[in-house]
Write an enzyme that holds these catalytic residues in place. Structure first.
Site, mmCIF file in Angstrom:
data_model
loop_
_atom_site.group_PDB
_atom_site.id
_atom_site.type_symbol
_atom_site.label_atom_id
_atom_site.label_comp_id
_atom_site.label_asym_id
_atom_site.label_seq_id
_atom_site.Cartn_x
_atom_site.Cartn_y
_atom_site.Cartn_z
ATOM 1 C CG HIS A 182 36.475 25.898 28.713
ATOM 2 N ND1 HIS A 182 36.168 26.779 29.722
ATOM 3 C CD2 HIS A 182 36.573 26.629 27.577
ATOM 4 C CE1 HIS A 182 36.100 28.007 29.216
ATOM 5 N NE2 HIS A 182 36.337 27.946 27.925
ATOM 6 C CD GLU A 185 36.892 24.041 32.141
ATOM 7 O OE1 GLU A 185 35.653 24.126 32.142
ATOM 8 O OE2 GLU A 185 37.631 25.018 31.934
ATOM 9 N NE ARG A 240 40.068 28.523 27.839
ATOM 10 C CZ ARG A 240 39.394 28.920 28.920
ATOM 11 N NH1 ARG A 240 39.396 28.192 29.996
ATOM 12 N NH2 ARG A 240 38.717 30.046 28.902
ATOM 13 C CG HIS A 310 33.129 26.474 32.918
ATOM 14 N ND1 HIS A 310 33.952 26.802 31.889
ATOM 15 C CD2 HIS A 310 31.889 26.892 32.558
ATOM 16 C CE1 HIS A 310 33.263 27.396 30.927
ATOM 17 N NE2 HIS A 310 31.992 27.471 31.309
ATOM 18 C CD GLU A 384 35.345 28.031 36.687
ATOM 19 O OE1 GLU A 384 35.953 26.943 36.643
ATOM 20 O OE2 GLU A 384 35.436 28.905 35.811
HETATM 21 N N1 ARG Z 1 36.696 30.130 33.869
HETATM 22 C C1 ARG Z 1 35.734 30.262 32.804
HETATM 23 C C2 ARG Z 1 36.346 30.962 31.627
HETATM 24 O O1 ARG Z 1 37.430 31.468 31.714
HETATM 25 C C3 ARG Z 1 34.509 31.003 33.250
HETATM 26 C C4 ARG Z 1 34.806 32.375 33.719
HETATM 27 C C5 ARG Z 1 33.572 33.152 33.964
HETATM 28 N N2 ARG Z 1 33.300 33.882 32.747
HETATM 29 C C6 ARG Z 1 32.141 33.883 32.210
HETATM 30 N N3 ARG Z 1 31.911 34.530 31.110
HETATM 31 N N4 ARG Z 1 31.218 33.245 32.806
HETATM 32 O O2 ARG Z 1 35.748 30.983 30.588
HETATM 33 ZN ZN ZN Z 2 35.961 26.437 31.749
#
Ligand code: ARG
Ligand code: ZN
Length: 429
Positions: A182, A185, A240, A310, A384
């Protein structure tokens, strides 16, 4: 006395002008917690209009009563948006009033400023700088680093993976880290650079790094979405997705973390190109996700640990995100994430949530971690990084080192666990 008075007035005038500028003409981040369904609906509306950008949650569909929303509001729609909120008795708090200054701070190249004490790794870098860095890192460490071209982006920019490798043991295992799926980030990209620098400097000095590199090669993709990243530097800091042009719409970009083949485009993703969670025309429709998937497919026998970086919200996540079902080794993954979170707490006094993606945040199908997991990479994580919403995506450069160091300790903790669980102890010195 008179001069002193005039001086005093001038000083305050300056102050007045300053505050005026801060509150009226700058882009802002608002924090809003809707209390009723009506307020939820208004917010959903606001966030899809007036060029605002939703920071949290990722898509308007997740706006719910009593859940805090972070909304980027550009200066030119500030009045309209605030009037609208007021009209519906929705209270807001200004989370960041000086967005423009923060962005300026992040893009300033202070390497030439002799007063600046920050190192290369404590700053954010343009895409061009990162490409140079990749080249230089490889040249300066010919015995340990190799750049591998794994494909190119939609706009034909190269996708380079750095391979860190200190020995050629037969049947050598590996781990993978990607950053910057993304675009906005930025702490993610910074982490990949940090990780490489740390590994190269502390191999043979730090026990953990040494053990990890002795037992695993590390593949690092510092910029998985170069087109998007470039766009955040030149045009829109809040971008994003990638930058691919849709056949069916004028809206641009696919969410690369919804484009993988893991319950692709089911609940939690969208087939509408104008949304931030657009899944693309079909799984791996995007050159960026396809390049990563191809590389991992051809290295799946060696790669044991997959990690995607992320921001923001401080979470250590693992499969599944594409279903509420538990992963087959859920207990293992939970234990590892817990241990990593404890290490962060112990060394940095910071709190990270952990758990399966779907249960910890929301259903998010088509993610790289779930796909890698289903491919057979049983230790698959998404981190994250900082922060929790004080700065959101605009984490100041002065906070890079802390954010990266705490993430690093989590990576080390999990990597060592993976080695412990999967590799027989070696008898080499
Ligand atoms: N915040 C990120 C997103 O929306 C990661 C969310 C976790 N999802 C995943 N497939 N790992 O893409
Ligand atoms: Zn992300």
């Amino acid at each position: 006395m008179k001069t002193l008075f005039i001086f005093f007035v001038l000083m305050n005038l300056d102050q007045l002008l300053k505050t005026g500028r801060c509150t009226e003409t700058q882009d802002q981040i608002l924090s809003i917690t809707p209390k009723t369904q009506e307020q939820v609906d208004i917010l959903k509306n606001v966030s899809t209009q007036y060029e605002t950008a939703l920071w949290q949650p990722v898509s308007p569909q997740y706006i719910k009563e009593e859940n805090e929303v972070h909304l980027f509001v550009p200066a030119n729609s500030s009045e309209t948006v605030k009037d609208l909120l007021q009209k519906h008795a929705i209270t807001h708090r200004v989370l960041l009033a000086n967005t423009n200054e923060l962005i300026e701070m992040q893009t300033r190249n202070d390497s030439t400023d002799p007063r600046s004490s920050s190192t290369f790794y404590e700053r954010y870098h343009s895409l061009e700088d990162i490409y140079h860095w990749i080249n230089r890192t490889q040249q300066d460490n010919p015995n340990m680093v190799k750049a591998i071209l794994i494909g190119s982006s939609y706009e034909k920019r190269p996708l380079y993976v750095l391979k860190l490798s200190v020995n050629n043991r037969p049947n050598k295992k590996a781990m993978w880290i990607d950053c910057g799926i993304h675009a906005r980030e930025w702490i993610s990209h910074a982490f990949c650079l940090w990780f490489v620098q740390n590994s190269l400097s502390f191999y043979k000095l730090n026990q953990d790094i040494t053990r990890i590199l002795d037992n695993m090669d590390v593949y690092i993709l510092p910029v998985m979405n170069p087109d998007g990243y470039q766009y955040t530097w030149t045009t829109n800091r809040m971008w994003r997705k990638n930058r691919s042009v849709s056949k069916s719409s004028n809206c641009i970009g696919v969410d690369l973390n919804r484009n993988f083949d893991a319950n692709w485009c089911t609940e939690g993703a969208s087939d509408e190109p104008c949304t931030e969670i657009y899944c693309g025309a079909f799984p791996e429709s995007e050159p960026e996700s396809q390049a990563v998937a191809n590389f991992l497919r051809s290295h799946k026998d060696s790669v044991q640990f997959y990690l995607s970086i992320h921001s923001y919200s401080q979470m250590l996540l693992f499969p599944y995100s594409c279903t509420l079902d538990e992963a087959e080794n859920h207990k293992d993954l939970l234990e590892m994430a817990q241990e990593a979170a404890q290490a962060i707490r112990r060394y940095y006094r910071n709190t990270y949530k952990y758990g399966s993606g779907a249960k910890t945040i929301y259903l998010a199908p088509g993610g790289s971690d779930d796909w890698a997991y289903n491919l057979g990479i049983k230790y698959s994580f998404t981190f994250e990084l900082q922060d929790r919403g004080r700065y959101g995506f605009l984490l100041p450069p002065s906070l890079i080192s802390r954010a990266c160091n705490e993430a690093l300790i989590a990576v080390k903790t999990i990597a060592l666990k993976v080695i412990e669980k999967t590799q027989a102890p070696t008898s080499h010195p």
